[in-house]
Design a protein around this motif. Structure first.
Motif, PDB file in Angstrom:
ATOM      1  N   LEU A   1       0.854  -1.189   0.000  1.00 26.60           N
ATOM      2  CA  LEU A   1       0.000   0.000   0.000  1.00 26.60           C
ATOM      3  C   LEU A   1       0.890   1.238   0.000  1.00 26.60           C
ATOM      4  O   LEU A   1       1.802   1.351   0.826  1.00 26.60           O
ATOM      5  CB  LEU A   1      -0.895  -0.012   1.234  1.00 26.60           C
ATOM      6  CG  LEU A   1      -1.746   1.236   1.483  1.00 26.60           C
ATOM      7  CD1 LEU A   1      -2.744   1.424   0.349  1.00 26.60           C
ATOM      8  CD2 LEU A   1      -2.454   1.115   2.830  1.00 26.60           C
TER       9      LEU A   1
ATOM     10  N   THR B   1      -3.539   0.812  -9.181  1.00 27.93           N
ATOM     11  CA  THR B   1      -3.945  -0.233  -8.250  1.00 27.93           C
ATOM     12  C   THR B   1      -4.368  -1.483  -9.009  1.00 27.93           C
ATOM     13  O   THR B   1      -5.243  -1.428  -9.872  1.00 27.93           O
ATOM     14  CB  THR B   1      -5.101   0.254  -7.363  1.00 27.93           C
ATOM     15  OG1 THR B   1      -4.633   1.337  -6.539  1.00 27.93           O
ATOM     16  CG2 THR B   1      -5.625  -0.869  -6.490  1.00 27.93           C
TER      17      THR B   1
ATOM     18  N   GLN C   1      -0.090  -7.741  -4.927  1.00 28.58           N
ATOM     19  CA  GLN C   1      -1.054  -6.634  -4.914  1.00 28.58           C
ATOM     20  C   GLN C   1      -0.345  -5.301  -4.728  1.00 28.58           C
ATOM     21  O   GLN C   1       0.481  -5.143  -3.813  1.00 28.58           O
ATOM     22  CB  GLN C   1      -2.066  -6.837  -3.784  1.00 28.58           C
ATOM     23  CG  GLN C   1      -3.059  -5.704  -3.625  1.00 28.58           C
ATOM     24  CD  GLN C   1      -4.073  -5.656  -4.744  1.00 28.58           C
ATOM     25  OE1 GLN C   1      -4.649  -6.675  -5.124  1.00 28.58           O
ATOM     26  NE2 GLN C   1      -4.315  -4.465  -5.296  1.00 28.58           N
TER      27      GLN C   1
ATOM     28  N   THR D   1      -1.554  -1.374  -4.149  1.00 29.84           N
ATOM     29  CA  THR D   1      -2.690  -0.502  -3.871  1.00 29.84           C
ATOM     30  C   THR D   1      -2.189   0.916  -3.662  1.00 29.84           C
ATOM     31  O   THR D   1      -1.308   1.149  -2.827  1.00 29.84           O
ATOM     32  CB  THR D   1      -3.456  -0.966  -2.624  1.00 29.84           C
ATOM     33  OG1 THR D   1      -3.882  -2.316  -2.810  1.00 29.84           O
ATOM     34  CG2 THR D   1      -4.667  -0.079  -2.374  1.00 29.84           C
TER      35      THR D   1
END
Length: 123
Positions: free
Chosen positions: A11, A91, A118, A120
């Protein structure tokens, strides 16, 4: 068997940076074009970048050109994707890919895929 293992996702705020890594095993790394695709929820997998066998040629999607940089270290069997100036639209799950024949924007033409990592980007 061939394994591509991605790492480095996470993130980050808008404008931030991340460095993704993909460690390859089970193949002769220098004989493979390497690349990255990404997929956001509800969308198709999208080509991001690729790099030739020796690293001498690189290719980018227009949406990431000038912000992302792909590189490889054939001694470490690893390909990298440096993500700079990240935007919320970046993202997605990022996938490492390998192919012996060359690069393609078509995800169906790549031989091997990693499990994804991932990324983000918060606004």
């Amino acid at each position: 068997q061939v394994q591509l293992v991605e790492s480095g996702g996470g993130l980050v705020q808008t404008g931030g940076s991340l460095r993704l890594s993909c460690a390859a095993s089970g193949l002769t790394f220098s004989n493979y074009f390497m690349g990255w695709f990404r997929q956001a929820p509800g969308t198709k997998r999208e080509f991001v970048a690729s790099i030739s066998w020796s690293g001498g040629s690189t290719y980018y999607a227009d949406s990431v050109k000038g912000r992302f940089t792909i590189s490889r270290d054939n001694a470490k069997n690893t390909v990298y994707l440096q993500l700079n100036n990240l935007k919320p639209e970046d993202t997605a799950v990022y996938y490492c890919v390998a192919d012996s024949a060359g690069s393609s924007y078509n995800p169906g033409l790549w031989d091997y895929w990693g499990q994804g990592t991932q990324v983000t980007v918060s606004s």
